[in-house]
Design a protein around this motif. Structure first.
Motif, PDB file in Angstrom:
ATOM      1  N   THR A 157      68.396  24.383  35.143  1.00 40.48           N
ATOM      2  CA  THR A 157      69.602  24.639  34.117  1.00 40.48           C
ATOM      3  C   THR A 157      70.326  26.019  34.726  1.00 40.48           C
ATOM      4  OG1 THR A 157      67.993  24.255  32.210  1.00 40.48           O
ATOM      5  CG2 THR A 157      69.773  26.241  31.866  1.00 40.48           C
ATOM      6  N   THR A 158      69.684  26.749  35.561  1.00 41.05           N
ATOM      7  CA  THR A 158      70.132  27.913  36.218  1.00 41.05           C
ATOM      8  C   THR A 158      71.342  27.202  37.275  1.00 41.05           C
ATOM      9  OG1 THR A 158      68.335  29.385  35.975  1.00 41.05           O
ATOM     10  CG2 THR A 158      69.891  29.866  37.777  1.00 41.05           C
ATOM     11  N   MET A 159      70.953  26.353  37.824  1.00 36.99           N
ATOM     12  CA  MET A 159      71.831  25.939  38.921  1.00 36.99           C
ATOM     13  C   MET A 159      73.083  25.106  38.408  1.00 36.99           C
ATOM     14  SD  MET A 159      70.667  26.912  41.765  1.00 36.99           S
ATOM     15  CE  MET A 159      71.919  26.057  42.736  1.00 36.99           C
ATOM     16  N   GLU A 160      72.727  24.467  37.196  1.00 38.84           N
ATOM     17  CA  GLU A 160      73.824  23.717  36.466  1.00 38.84           C
ATOM     18  C   GLU A 160      74.707  24.849  35.850  1.00 38.84           C
ATOM     19  OE1 GLU A 160      71.415  21.367  33.590  1.00 38.84           O
ATOM     20  OE2 GLU A 160      71.489  19.808  34.992  1.00 38.84           O
ATOM     21  N   VAL A 161      73.998  25.908  35.285  1.00 36.27           N
ATOM     22  CA  VAL A 161      75.153  26.997  34.858  1.00 36.27           C
ATOM     23  C   VAL A 161      75.843  27.775  36.040  1.00 36.27           C
ATOM     24  CG1 VAL A 161      74.934  29.387  34.015  1.00 36.27           C
ATOM     25  CG2 VAL A 161      73.602  27.700  32.890  1.00 36.27           C
ATOM     26  N   ASN A 162      75.223  27.675  37.255  1.00 37.34           N
ATOM     27  CA  ASN A 162      76.150  28.330  38.491  1.00 37.34           C
ATOM     28  C   ASN A 162      76.937  27.445  38.723  1.00 37.34           C
ATOM     29  OD1 ASN A 162      74.051  30.432  38.823  1.00 37.34           O
ATOM     30  ND2 ASN A 162      72.904  29.464  40.272  1.00 37.34           N
ATOM     31  N   THR A 163      76.778  25.852  38.633  1.00 38.44           N
ATOM     32  CA  THR A 163      77.766  25.197  39.322  1.00 38.44           C
ATOM     33  C   THR A 163      78.966  25.227  38.282  1.00 38.44           C
ATOM     34  OG1 THR A 163      76.162  23.549  40.016  1.00 38.44           O
ATOM     35  CG2 THR A 163      78.410  22.689  39.274  1.00 38.44           C
ATOM     36  N   ALA A 164      78.810  25.320  36.772  1.00 36.96           N
ATOM     37  CA  ALA A 164      79.823  25.344  35.994  1.00 36.96           C
ATOM     38  C   ALA A 164      80.536  26.771  36.009  1.00 36.96           C
ATOM     39  CB  ALA A 164      79.245  25.422  34.664  1.00 36.96           C
ATOM     40  N   ARG A 165      79.819  27.927  36.344  1.00 37.15           N
ATOM     41  CA  ARG A 165      80.667  29.115  36.895  1.00 37.15           C
ATOM     42  C   ARG A 165      81.576  29.181  38.041  1.00 37.15           C
ATOM     43  NH1 ARG A 165      78.678  33.819  34.257  1.00 37.15           N
ATOM     44  NH2 ARG A 165      79.093  35.000  36.366  1.00 37.15           N
ATOM     45  N   VAL A 166      80.767  28.718  39.119  1.00 40.91           N
ATOM     46  CA  VAL A 166      81.580  28.393  40.196  1.00 40.91           C
ATOM     47  C   VAL A 166      82.991  27.384  40.159  1.00 40.91           C
ATOM     48  CG1 VAL A 166      81.848  27.633  42.638  1.00 40.91           C
ATOM     49  CG2 VAL A 166      79.825  29.077  41.666  1.00 40.91           C
ATOM     50  N   TYR A 167      82.723  26.498  39.175  1.00 44.65           N
ATOM     51  CA  TYR A 167      83.835  25.459  39.079  1.00 44.65           C
ATOM     52  C   TYR A 167      85.032  26.109  38.002  1.00 44.65           C
ATOM     53  CZ  TYR A 167      86.348  21.423  37.493  1.00 44.65           C
ATOM     54  OH  TYR A 167      87.460  20.583  37.151  1.00 44.65           O
ATOM     55  N   ASN A 168      84.398  26.888  37.116  1.00 50.36           N
ATOM     56  CA  ASN A 168      85.336  27.449  36.094  1.00 50.36           C
ATOM     57  C   ASN A 168      86.304  28.632  36.905  1.00 50.36           C
ATOM     58  OD1 ASN A 168      84.714  25.710  34.054  1.00 50.36           O
ATOM     59  ND2 ASN A 168      83.471  27.271  33.266  1.00 50.36           N
ATOM     60  N   TRP A 169      85.473  29.313  37.805  1.00 51.18           N
ATOM     61  CA  TRP A 169      86.087  30.373  38.722  1.00 51.18           C
ATOM     62  C   TRP A 169      87.233  29.741  39.492  1.00 51.18           C
ATOM     63  CZ3 TRP A 169      86.585  31.289  43.798  1.00 51.18           C
ATOM     64  CH2 TRP A 169      86.876  32.368  44.195  1.00 51.18           C
ATOM     65  N   ASP A 170      86.810  28.692  40.172  1.00 48.26           N
ATOM     66  CA  ASP A 170      87.779  27.903  40.794  1.00 48.26           C
ATOM     67  C   ASP A 170      89.046  27.525  40.111  1.00 48.26           C
ATOM     68  OD1 ASP A 170      88.888  26.792  43.398  1.00 48.26           O
ATOM     69  OD2 ASP A 170      88.198  24.655  42.621  1.00 48.26           O
ATOM     70  N   VAL A 171      88.925  26.845  39.003  1.00 46.34           N
ATOM     71  CA  VAL A 171      90.195  26.347  38.060  1.00 46.34           C
ATOM     72  C   VAL A 171      90.665  27.595  37.836  1.00 46.34           C
ATOM     73  CG1 VAL A 171      90.635  25.581  35.627  1.00 46.34           C
ATOM     74  CG2 VAL A 171      88.730  24.384  37.299  1.00 46.34           C
ATOM     75  N   LYS A 172      90.586  28.964  37.307  1.00 46.02           N
ATOM     76  CA  LYS A 172      90.998  29.900  37.143  1.00 46.02           C
ATOM     77  C   LYS A 172      91.682  30.471  38.374  1.00 46.02           C
ATOM     78  CE  LYS A 172      90.301  34.561  35.122  1.00 46.02           C
ATOM     79  NZ  LYS A 172      91.529  35.322  35.975  1.00 46.02           N
ATOM     80  N   GLN A 173      91.321  30.672  39.549  1.00 47.51           N
ATOM     81  CA  GLN A 173      91.790  31.116  40.717  1.00 47.51           C
ATOM     82  C   GLN A 173      93.121  29.861  41.096  1.00 47.51           C
ATOM     83  OE1 GLN A 173      91.024  33.622  42.628  1.00 47.51           O
ATOM     84  NE2 GLN A 173      89.838  33.918  40.722  1.00 47.51           N
ATOM     85  N   ARG A 174      92.890  28.656  40.715  1.00 43.93           N
ATOM     86  CA  ARG A 174      93.937  27.542  41.308  1.00 43.93           C
ATOM     87  C   ARG A 174      95.125  27.922  40.192  1.00 43.93           C
ATOM     88  NH1 ARG A 174      92.136  22.490  44.026  1.00 43.93           N
ATOM     89  NH2 ARG A 174      89.728  23.024  44.268  1.00 43.93           N
ATOM     90  N   ARG A 175      94.874  28.182  38.908  1.00 37.42           N
ATOM     91  CA  ARG A 175      95.727  28.501  37.657  1.00 37.42           C
ATOM     92  C   ARG A 175      96.482  29.700  38.001  1.00 37.42           C
ATOM     93  NH1 ARG A 175      92.992  28.881  32.664  1.00 37.42           N
ATOM     94  NH2 ARG A 175      92.325  27.017  33.301  1.00 37.42           N
ATOM     95  N   ASP A 176      95.799  30.676  38.618  1.00 39.90           N
ATOM     96  CA  ASP A 176      96.556  32.033  38.775  1.00 39.90           C
ATOM     97  C   ASP A 176      97.604  31.829  40.020  1.00 39.90           C
ATOM     98  OD1 ASP A 176      95.180  33.229  36.858  1.00 39.90           O
ATOM     99  OD2 ASP A 176      93.714  34.074  37.901  1.00 39.90           O
ATOM    100  N   ARG A 177      97.078  31.102  41.301  1.00 37.41           N
ATOM    101  CA  ARG A 177      97.875  30.914  42.213  1.00 37.41           C
ATOM    102  C   ARG A 177      99.078  29.935  41.894  1.00 37.41           C
ATOM    103  NH1 ARG A 177      92.847  30.295  45.160  1.00 37.41           N
ATOM    104  NH2 ARG A 177      92.822  27.934  44.783  1.00 37.41           N
ATOM    105  N   LYS A 178      98.763  29.207  40.962  1.00 37.87           N
ATOM    106  CA  LYS A 178      99.920  28.325  40.437  1.00 37.87           C
ATOM    107  C   LYS A 178     101.196  29.168  39.862  1.00 37.87           C
ATOM    108  CE  LYS A 178     100.953  23.721  38.546  1.00 37.87           C
ATOM    109  NZ  LYS A 178     100.471  22.644  37.872  1.00 37.87           N
ATOM    110  N   LYS A 179     100.568  30.248  38.955  1.00 41.56           N
ATOM    111  CA  LYS A 179     101.511  31.128  38.284  1.00 41.56           C
ATOM    112  C   LYS A 179     102.106  31.881  39.158  1.00 41.56           C
ATOM    113  CE  LYS A 179      99.107  31.387  33.720  1.00 41.56           C
ATOM    114  NZ  LYS A 179      98.224  32.278  32.994  1.00 41.56           N
ATOM    115  N   GLU A 180     101.487  32.323  40.236  1.00 45.77           N
ATOM    116  CA  GLU A 180     102.198  33.361  41.162  1.00 45.77           C
ATOM    117  C   GLU A 180     103.213  32.672  42.025  1.00 45.77           C
ATOM    118  OE1 GLU A 180      99.189  35.085  43.570  1.00 45.77           O
ATOM    119  OE2 GLU A 180      98.149  36.039  41.995  1.00 45.77           O
ATOM    120  N   SER A 181     103.109  31.445  42.377  1.00 48.83           N
ATOM    121  CA  SER A 181     104.164  30.686  43.134  1.00 48.83           C
ATOM    122  C   SER A 181     105.122  30.244  42.214  1.00 48.83           C
ATOM    123  CB  SER A 181     103.351  29.529  44.030  1.00 48.83           C
ATOM    124  OG  SER A 181     102.834  28.423  42.809  1.00 48.83           O
ATOM    125  N   ALA A 182     105.051  30.034  40.934  1.00 46.04           N
ATOM    126  CA  ALA A 182     106.131  29.690  40.170  1.00 46.04           C
ATOM    127  C   ALA A 182     107.183  30.623  39.727  1.00 46.04           C
ATOM    128  CB  ALA A 182     105.248  29.084  38.805  1.00 46.04           C
TER     129      ALA A 182
END
Length: 182
Positions: A157-182
């Motif tokens: 369960t902990t590793m699944e939560v970790n995976t979700a946290r890292v994945y969601n963090w990555d999605v947010k980072q990509r979204r922020d980079r996309k906003k900055e470049s636009a």
């Protein structure tokens, strides 16, 4: 996995999974998100492999313990019959559906299957001691196996939560980079 968490293990050596509080501690130039996610998935796979093995072990122990208990009870019955100097009349199982009637004269000894087609003769007291020891060992092993299964479920369960946290963090980072470049 690098990170700030202390990685320890349970009493039987199953490693404790770290909890990702700050994704930045795990993701870096040297270990991009994809590498971290792959490591987390490998850890989950290892935990699930251990869980399958422990579930099989638990099943074997749960079948073995009642057999040992029945054998101890039978030896104690033979001791009681010997003390009364009376034979034991019983139905003896030859096969799953085939029984024969038997008259057992208690002789002070009993033959026990030890496994691998090995049978040895024991005095009643020795047999009870051996069987009780095996029963205690099996019950302790079952207790440890059940504890390990609970521990593993927590780690998965902990590793699944970790995976979700890292994945969601990555999605947010990509979204922020996309906003900055636009």
């Amino acid at each position: 996995m690098s990170g700030a968490s202390d990685v320890s293990s349970n009493p039987r050596g199953i490693p404790r999974s770290p909890f990702v509080e700050r994704v930045e501690d795990y993701v870096s130039e040297a270990e991009p998100v994809e590498v971290v996610l792959k490591k987390f998935q490998e850890a989950i796979s290892k935990y699930k492999f251990m869980e399958v093995n422990l579930l099989q072990r638990r099943k074997v122990l749960e079948e073995k313990i009642p057999e040992i208990e029945k054998t101890v009870a039978m030896v104690k019955l033979l001791v009681e019959k010997q003390d009364n100097a009376e034979p034991l009349h019983t139905d003896f199982e030859l096969n799953d559906t085939l029984y024969a009637q038997a008259k057992i004269e208690p002789s002070g000894t009993v033959y026990l299957w030890l496994g691998a087609n090995v049978m040895l003769e024991y005095k009643f007291e020795e047999a009870i001691d051996l069987l009780t020891s095996k029963l205690d060992t099996a019950q302790g092993s079952l207790k440890n196996t059940i504890e390990d299964l609970a521990f593993l479920r927590d780690q998965i369960t902990t590793m699944e939560v970790n995976t979700a946290r890292v994945y969601n963090w990555d999605v947010k980072q990509r979204r922020d980079r996309k906003k900055e470049s636009a």
